[in-house]
Scaffold this motif. Structure first.
Motif, PDB file in Angstrom:
ATOM      1  N   ASN A  14     -11.961 -57.654  -3.965  1.00  0.00           N
ATOM      2  CA  ASN A  14     -12.968 -58.648  -4.302  1.00  0.00           C
ATOM      3  C   ASN A  14     -14.310 -58.063  -4.735  1.00  0.00           C
ATOM      4  OD1 ASN A  14     -11.312 -60.896  -3.801  1.00  0.00           O
ATOM      5  ND2 ASN A  14     -11.639 -60.663  -1.613  1.00  0.00           N
ATOM      6  N   GLY A  15     -14.466 -56.767  -4.689  1.00  0.00           N
ATOM      7  CA  GLY A  15     -15.652 -56.096  -5.198  1.00  0.00           C
ATOM      8  C   GLY A  15     -16.961 -56.694  -4.753  1.00  0.00           C
ATOM      9  N   MET A  16     -17.792 -57.065  -5.698  1.00  0.00           N
ATOM     10  CA  MET A  16     -19.135 -57.555  -5.415  1.00  0.00           C
ATOM     11  C   MET A  16     -19.129 -58.864  -4.633  1.00  0.00           C
ATOM     12  SD  MET A  16     -21.059 -55.191  -6.309  1.00  0.00           S
ATOM     13  CE  MET A  16     -22.635 -55.993  -6.100  1.00  0.00           C
ATOM     14  N   GLN A  17     -18.082 -59.658  -4.769  1.00  0.00           N
ATOM     15  CA  GLN A  17     -18.011 -60.905  -4.023  1.00  0.00           C
ATOM     16  C   GLN A  17     -17.995 -60.623  -2.525  1.00  0.00           C
ATOM     17  OE1 GLN A  17     -14.685 -63.355  -5.038  1.00  0.00           O
ATOM     18  NE2 GLN A  17     -15.771 -65.200  -4.466  1.00  0.00           N
ATOM     19  N   ASP A  18     -17.195 -59.631  -2.082  1.00  0.00           N
ATOM     20  CA  ASP A  18     -17.167 -59.278  -0.664  1.00  0.00           C
ATOM     21  C   ASP A  18     -18.504 -58.698  -0.227  1.00  0.00           C
ATOM     22  OD1 ASP A  18     -14.636 -60.172  -0.298  1.00  0.00           O
ATOM     23  OD2 ASP A  18     -13.720 -58.204  -0.092  1.00  0.00           O
ATOM     24  N   LEU A  19     -19.100 -57.865  -1.069  1.00  0.00           N
ATOM     25  CA  LEU A  19     -20.398 -57.297  -0.736  1.00  0.00           C
ATOM     26  C   LEU A  19     -21.391 -58.417  -0.466  1.00  0.00           C
ATOM     27  CD1 LEU A  19     -22.387 -54.965  -0.428  1.00  0.00           C
ATOM     28  CD2 LEU A  19     -22.731 -55.041  -2.882  1.00  0.00           C
ATOM     29  N   SER A  20     -21.407 -59.399  -1.312  1.00  0.00           N
ATOM     30  CA  SER A  20     -22.325 -60.516  -1.135  1.00  0.00           C
ATOM     31  C   SER A  20     -22.034 -61.273   0.160  1.00  0.00           C
ATOM     32  CB  SER A  20     -22.230 -61.472  -2.316  1.00  0.00           C
ATOM     33  OG  SER A  20     -22.633 -60.832  -3.494  1.00  0.00           O
ATOM     34  N   MET A  21     -20.779 -61.577   0.427  1.00  0.00           N
ATOM     35  CA  MET A  21     -20.414 -62.329   1.633  1.00  0.00           C
ATOM     36  C   MET A  21     -20.743 -61.535   2.890  1.00  0.00           C
ATOM     37  SD  MET A  21     -19.447 -65.239   0.649  1.00  0.00           S
ATOM     38  CE  MET A  21     -18.805 -65.861   2.184  1.00  0.00           C
ATOM     39  N   LEU A  22     -20.401 -60.281   2.896  1.00  0.00           N
ATOM     40  CA  LEU A  22     -20.644 -59.470   4.088  1.00  0.00           C
ATOM     41  C   LEU A  22     -22.133 -59.234   4.307  1.00  0.00           C
ATOM     42  CD1 LEU A  22     -17.654 -57.028   3.715  1.00  0.00           C
ATOM     43  CD2 LEU A  22     -17.919 -58.865   5.385  1.00  0.00           C
ATOM     44  N   GLU A  23     -22.864 -59.006   3.246  1.00  0.00           N
ATOM     45  CA  GLU A  23     -24.307 -58.833   3.382  1.00  0.00           C
ATOM     46  C   GLU A  23     -24.950 -60.137   3.850  1.00  0.00           C
ATOM     47  OE1 GLU A  23     -27.850 -57.139   3.832  1.00  0.00           O
ATOM     48  OE2 GLU A  23     -25.969 -56.074   3.483  1.00  0.00           O
ATOM     49  N   LEU A  24     -24.472 -61.253   3.343  1.00  0.00           N
ATOM     50  CA  LEU A  24     -24.975 -62.550   3.816  1.00  0.00           C
ATOM     51  C   LEU A  24     -24.671 -62.753   5.301  1.00  0.00           C
ATOM     52  CD1 LEU A  24     -24.164 -64.908   0.818  1.00  0.00           C
ATOM     53  CD2 LEU A  24     -26.435 -64.241   1.654  1.00  0.00           C
ATOM     54  N   ARG A  26     -24.327 -60.389   7.605  1.00  0.00           N
ATOM     55  CA  ARG A  26     -25.249 -59.516   8.347  1.00  0.00           C
ATOM     56  C   ARG A  26     -26.641 -60.147   8.393  1.00  0.00           C
ATOM     57  NH1 ARG A  26     -25.969 -53.219   7.253  1.00  0.00           N
ATOM     58  NH2 ARG A  26     -25.351 -52.903   9.393  1.00  0.00           N
ATOM     59  N   ARG A  27     -27.109 -60.628   7.269  1.00  0.00           N
ATOM     60  CA  ARG A  27     -28.441 -61.256   7.237  1.00  0.00           C
ATOM     61  C   ARG A  27     -28.472 -62.523   8.081  1.00  0.00           C
ATOM     62  NH1 ARG A  27     -30.197 -60.471   0.919  1.00  0.00           N
ATOM     63  NH2 ARG A  27     -30.211 -58.198   1.001  1.00  0.00           N
ATOM     64  N   GLN A  32     -30.556 -65.575  12.347  1.00  0.00           N
ATOM     65  CA  GLN A  32     -30.253 -66.566  13.386  1.00  0.00           C
ATOM     66  C   GLN A  32     -30.480 -65.994  14.781  1.00  0.00           C
ATOM     67  OE1 GLN A  32     -30.045 -69.619  12.628  1.00  0.00           O
ATOM     68  NE2 GLN A  32     -29.615 -69.436  10.462  1.00  0.00           N
ATOM     69  N   CYS A  33     -30.209 -64.710  14.974  1.00  0.00           N
ATOM     70  CA  CYS A  33     -30.483 -64.097  16.282  1.00  0.00           C
ATOM     71  C   CYS A  33     -31.987 -64.034  16.547  1.00  0.00           C
ATOM     72  CB  CYS A  33     -29.834 -62.716  16.393  1.00  0.00           C
ATOM     73  SG  CYS A  33     -28.051 -62.815  16.707  1.00  0.00           S
ATOM     74  N   ALA A  34     -32.778 -63.825  15.492  1.00  0.00           N
ATOM     75  CA  ALA A  34     -34.242 -63.863  15.655  1.00  0.00           C
ATOM     76  C   ALA A  34     -34.688 -65.267  16.062  1.00  0.00           C
ATOM     77  CB  ALA A  34     -34.926 -63.421  14.364  1.00  0.00           C
ATOM     78  N   LEU A  35     -34.111 -66.298  15.427  1.00  0.00           N
ATOM     79  CA  LEU A  35     -34.433 -67.678  15.799  1.00  0.00           C
ATOM     80  C   LEU A  35     -33.986 -67.982  17.231  1.00  0.00           C
ATOM     81  CD1 LEU A  35     -33.437 -69.586  12.537  1.00  0.00           C
ATOM     82  CD2 LEU A  35     -35.747 -69.252  13.433  1.00  0.00           C
ATOM     83  N   LEU A  36     -32.791 -67.519  17.580  1.00  0.00           N
ATOM     84  CA  LEU A  36     -32.294 -67.730  18.939  1.00  0.00           C
ATOM     85  C   LEU A  36     -33.206 -67.066  19.967  1.00  0.00           C
ATOM     86  CD1 LEU A  36     -28.470 -67.277  18.324  1.00  0.00           C
ATOM     87  CD2 LEU A  36     -29.550 -69.330  19.271  1.00  0.00           C
ATOM     88  N   THR A  37     -33.625 -65.846  19.685  1.00  0.00           N
ATOM     89  CA  THR A  37     -34.494 -65.118  20.610  1.00  0.00           C
ATOM     90  C   THR A  37     -35.815 -65.862  20.790  1.00  0.00           C
ATOM     91  OG1 THR A  37     -33.481 -62.999  20.063  1.00  0.00           O
ATOM     92  CG2 THR A  37     -35.688 -62.926  21.031  1.00  0.00           C
ATOM     93  N   ALA A  38     -36.441 -66.252  19.685  1.00  0.00           N
ATOM     94  CA  ALA A  38     -37.718 -66.972  19.765  1.00  0.00           C
ATOM     95  C   ALA A  38     -37.547 -68.296  20.512  1.00  0.00           C
ATOM     96  CB  ALA A  38     -38.272 -67.217  18.362  1.00  0.00           C
TER      97      ALA A  38
END
Length: 181
Positions: A14-24, A26-27, A32-38
């Motif tokens: 899937n090349g760049m499509q997987d990169l985009s999904m996986l990077e999304l 991670r982000r 969301q963990c920052a929001l959860l912590t706050a």
């Protein structure tokens, strides 16, 4: 070599499509963990802050969905249990012991986001006792606060997105959002 591939790098199919999904993914974990912590810190100051509670539920729900899209079962289970705890906490103020258990879930999700694709299966196997202990702790803390969580069962999560190589069940259309994982 697929084995040396970073979790966040594109797969051969899937090349760049997987990169985009996986990077999304991670982000999404990071934001969301920052929001959860706050939000949890705000709940520590005021356990009846229902506005914070709703934001926390949305953050856990978003993490659950993102994890389902990429097929990361450990993250789905953790986020789902956190979401259930937060939904049930609407009935009465969340207690400090529950907040501390939720912080442990944030820590687990953050660590999952740092695992390479090659290491994920091993990491998941090696950390299964820790994940189960977290789920049991969250259940116990909720029950101690008289907010029992529904029983956990393992089912294939609802997917519906791009199948990503390396995670079991990624992109499969099975189950419903109400299924326990």
């Amino acid at each position: 070599d697929k084995g040396s591939q970073n979790f966040w790098a594109p797969t051969m199919n899937n090349g760049m499509q997987d990169l985009s999904m996986l990077e999304l993914f991670r982000r999404e974990i990071e934001s969301q963990c920052a929001l959860l912590t706050a939000g949890l810190l705000a709940l520590e100051r005021d356990p009846s802050a229902t506005r914070e509670l709703r934001a926390l539920m949305r953050a856990a729900h978003s993490l659950k969905g993102a994890a389902r899209i990429v097929g990361c079962q450990a993250a789905v289970r953790i986020a789902h249990a956190m979401e259930d705890c937060l939904v049930l906490a609407q009935r009465q103020p969340v207690q400090e012991n529950q907040i501390q258990a939720l912080f442990a879930g944030i820590d687990l999700l953050g660590r999952i986001s740092q695992v390479s694709l090659h290491e994920y299966a091993t990491w998941n196997t090696n950390h299964q006792p820790e994940i189960e202990a977290f789920l049991a702790r969250l259940r116990s803390e909720s029950e101690a606060n008289q907010n029992p969580l529904p029983p956990l069962t393992k089912t294939v999560p609802a997917g519906g997105s791009v199948p990503l190589q390396g995670f079991e069940g990624a992109g499969q259309q099975k189950g419903t959002d109400a299924d326990r994982v």
